[in-house]
Design an enzyme around this catalytic site. Sequence first.
Site, mmCIF file in Angstrom:
data_model
loop_
_atom_site.group_PDB
_atom_site.id
_atom_site.type_symbol
_atom_site.label_atom_id
_atom_site.label_comp_id
_atom_site.label_asym_id
_atom_site.label_seq_id
_atom_site.Cartn_x
_atom_site.Cartn_y
_atom_site.Cartn_z
ATOM 1 C CB CYS A 108 9.878 -16.270 2.673
ATOM 2 S SG CYS A 108 8.686 -17.042 3.054
ATOM 3 C CG HIS A 114 11.361 -21.213 4.534
ATOM 4 N ND1 HIS A 114 12.198 -20.335 4.766
ATOM 5 C CD2 HIS A 114 10.199 -20.963 3.746
ATOM 6 C CE1 HIS A 114 11.377 -19.372 4.382
ATOM 7 N NE2 HIS A 114 10.166 -19.732 3.802
#
Length: 402
Positions: A85, A338
């Site tokens: 991420c 996200h």
Amino acid sequence: MVAHSIKDRVAIVGMGCTRFGEHWDKGIDELIIDAAEQTFASAGLDRQEIDAYWLGTAQSGMSGITLARPLGLVDKPVTRVENYCATGSEALRQAVYAVACGAYDTAMALGVEKTKDGGFQGLNANPIPGDGTGRTLAAAAMFSMVAPAYAKKYGVAPDDMRRAMARVASKNHYNGARNERAQFRKEMSVDQICAMPAVAGDLSVFDCAGVADGAAAAIVVRAEDAHQYTDKPLYVKALSFIAGNGRGLTDPAYDYTHFPEVGRSADIAYAQAGVTSPRDQIAMAEVHDCFTPTEIVLMEELGFAARGTAWKEVLDGRFDLDGDLPVNPDGGLKAFGHPTGASGLRMMFEAWLQMRGEAPPERQISTTSDRSLALCHNLGGYPGEMVSFVSILGTELEEAIA
């Protein structure tokens, strides 16, 4: 120190960010073009004037062609990177160091992810890794272990822990409701969130960040050249990155109440930037609130709260938009969404807006001469097995460190 400081040697002179969300009407090419064109326009540059490109994407492309094709680049080096991420931050980090070392005069970092109509969600979806990092538990299950461990270690009553987690989500939804680019733009009260059913441990859906499509980008140049492109550059004060070795997953002493990689990367960034009192010197922070208990622990790892006290400070509103230290004024992962490859650069984009005084008035923070720095924190992985990125940015140029 693990890395030599490049304080004030590189500046961000242009940024752009798409709206994050479920872009059923757009493919990855359209998202790339949108973010890139915003960024070119903000720096007054043409795509062929950029010397080199870095593309961050976890699962939306396998080479630099993913970026070169939609932008129609000719004879340009484009490097595709991935780091869980923290992929968007990794793209920026490499572009910044390429300029700092003199390899290029201008560089662009662009992060993108297109997942909503891809047939799969989350990390490790495609391809399944063969390096031992594949998981039988989803990310929500892994991070759900943080909440009860933290409550037990610090003597926090279950109801207090539940409300502190809900307060994180409520705060970030409040901020996201004031952000036109956010995926979720509806305020949610603490009571509403506490009433949600659990889906993983003590976590409800509203304790988890949304999965989204989106892209964000930045153009970087040498600091001494910054004013050729903008009157308000953002100078890189520190870049720090740590990759854990996964030891926490096999160490019986690891208790899920701290993230060592984050603490160490923060310490290095503060040393590079000359920050001695984070709570007093940082004006705003964008942090990786993938799950609500994560943000609570991050406040302690980043030096914004003493160990075992962040939950109280959250409940007291210290990290609200009008609090002592605004955290995730754009809504964070929780409300902004996200897209794995774009989130790190989205954080930078919020710092870009806020520190230049260009955020919408209803969520524009205030800065002072003593508090004039922005911090961006981006992580990837799981408790006990994590990568962590911390950057510090500012508007004032100081003498570079040799």
